[in-house]
Design an enzyme around this catalytic site. Structure first.
Site, PDB file in Angstrom:
ATOM      1  N   GLY A 242       0.798  -1.221   0.000  1.00 51.21           N
ATOM      2  CA  GLY A 242       0.000   0.000   0.000  1.00 51.21           C
ATOM      3  C   GLY A 242       0.830   1.271   0.000  1.00 51.21           C
ATOM      4  O   GLY A 242       2.041   1.252   0.263  1.00 51.21           O
ATOM      5  N   HIS A 243       0.150   2.363  -0.263  1.00 50.64           N
ATOM      6  CA  HIS A 243       0.826   3.648  -0.425  1.00 50.64           C
ATOM      7  C   HIS A 243       1.575   4.085   0.834  1.00 50.64           C
ATOM      8  O   HIS A 243       1.135   3.890   1.948  1.00 50.64           O
ATOM      9  CB  HIS A 243      -0.157   4.743  -0.867  1.00 50.64           C
ATOM     10  N   ASN A 244       2.759   4.643   0.580  1.00 53.11           N
ATOM     11  CA  ASN A 244       3.639   5.180   1.621  1.00 53.11           C
ATOM     12  C   ASN A 244       4.192   4.132   2.575  1.00 53.11           C
ATOM     13  O   ASN A 244       4.716   4.469   3.639  1.00 53.11           O
ATOM     14  CB  ASN A 244       2.955   6.295   2.415  1.00 53.11           C
TER      15      ASN A 244
END
Length: 332
Positions: A242-244
């Protein structure tokens, strides 16, 4: 067909030959199905029992093996049979798909892209504006690399992969078929008037050196800054990052596992197959998450976690033993 004598193979493995054979070895194969001209492996004592019924001429074995090879058969004793196996497989590996010409005429390459020395680009690829492809990188047919991406030296991108804009991949990486690097993170917020409002994902993905990304794996771009994979990470097929999220060096994620947004993995973390990690969770260096586990909170360095929700392995095993005993007692 490639074939080697046992002495030629041992020149690479630098082990100790026990026993004697004279025929050439034509291929590596599993112990149970190998034939008289093939080499196999015994990496664990529990597989020694299969040697008697195997037809393999040679086995690469650990130094502590407790059986003898037998008549007209041989062992190559090494310190680590699993590592030696990788050398034997490389010895017999067939060549990778051929490029008749380095850059196929059907590839679409923006005029501002920088194509360094020795780069090969297959049919139907798209290389966007200001992309930089490092020396000796290989782009197989039907790959898309969008604007301002960079690839390091000797990196291989297999067919169907998509590298979205502004993502950066290091040296000596392998991206397997249909992986997607830099798709939007899953960012939505409810609004009473507009329903689910999409949150722009304006960051990117940064991948270090020596990273391998499995087929159909998805690594989302950061919402603000970067999703980061450190040097040497190995990601299996069908993994979601997932993002970041930020992975340290030499992390392993097995198939169907997933990280929600903003997860941090230390160096050398192992995530088992189908395990899921809650957002904003930190997992310390060297921790292990067992297959199918669900992590809902931070994990200290070096811990092994099992279960759903995940707890320390020894506690999970106790819980399962108690539950099993209660079920068995209820049947009496």
């Amino acid at each position: 067909m490639k074939s080697y004598s046992i002495q030629e193979i041992n020149e690479i493995l630098k082990g100790e030959i026990v026993g004697e054979i004279f025929q050439k070895i034509t291929a590596p194969e599993q112990l149970e199905v190998a034939n008289e001209s093939e080499i196999s492996f015994i990496g664990n004592k529990k597989y020694e029992k299969f040697w008697v019924t195997s037809k393999a001429a040679v086995a690469v074995v650990n130094e502590d093996i407790s059986i003898e090879p037998g008549e007209n058969r041989a062992f190559i004793k090494v310190k680590n049979a699993d590592l030696a196996m990788s050398q034997v497989l490389a010895l017999f590996a067939p060549p990778t798909p051929l490029f008749n010409i380095d850059i196929h005429p059907t590839a679409v390459i923006d005029d501002t892209a920088i194509i360094c020395n020795g780069v090969r680009i297959g049919a139907g690829c798209y290389i966007g504006a200001k992309v930089v492809l490092g020396d000796n990188s290989t782009i197989y047919p039907n790959v898309t690399i969008l604007d301002e991406c960079t690839l390091g030296k000797n990196t291989v991108i297999w067919s169907g992969a998509v590298i979205r804009e502004r993502c950066h991949i290091g040296n000596d990486c392998i991206i397997h078929p249909n992986a997607t690097i830099g798709a939007d993170g899953f960012g939505f917020r409810p609004d009473p008037e507009r329903g689910l409002v999409k949150i722009p994902q304006i960051g990117n993905v940064i991948i270090g050196n020596g990273v391998e990304i499995g087929a159909n794996t998805c690594i989302d771009r950061g919402k603000f800054s970067s999703t980061i994979l450190g040097d040497g990470c190995k990601i299996d097929n069908l993994v979601q990052i997932g993002h970041n999220s930020k992975l340290g060096k030499f992390c392993i994620m097995a198939g169907n596992s997933g990280l929600a947004g903003s997860v941090t993995l230390g160096n050398g973390v192992i995530i088992g197959g189908s395990a899921s990690i809650k957002d904003h969770t930190t997992i310390g260096d060297g921790a292990i998450v067992g297959a199918g586990s669900g992590v809902t909170g931070d994990i200290p360095a070096g811990k092994t976690m099992l279960g759903y929700p995940a707890v320390e392995a020894r506690d999970a095993l106790k819980q399962w033993a108690i539950l099993k005993r209660m079920v068995n007692d209820s049947k009496k």
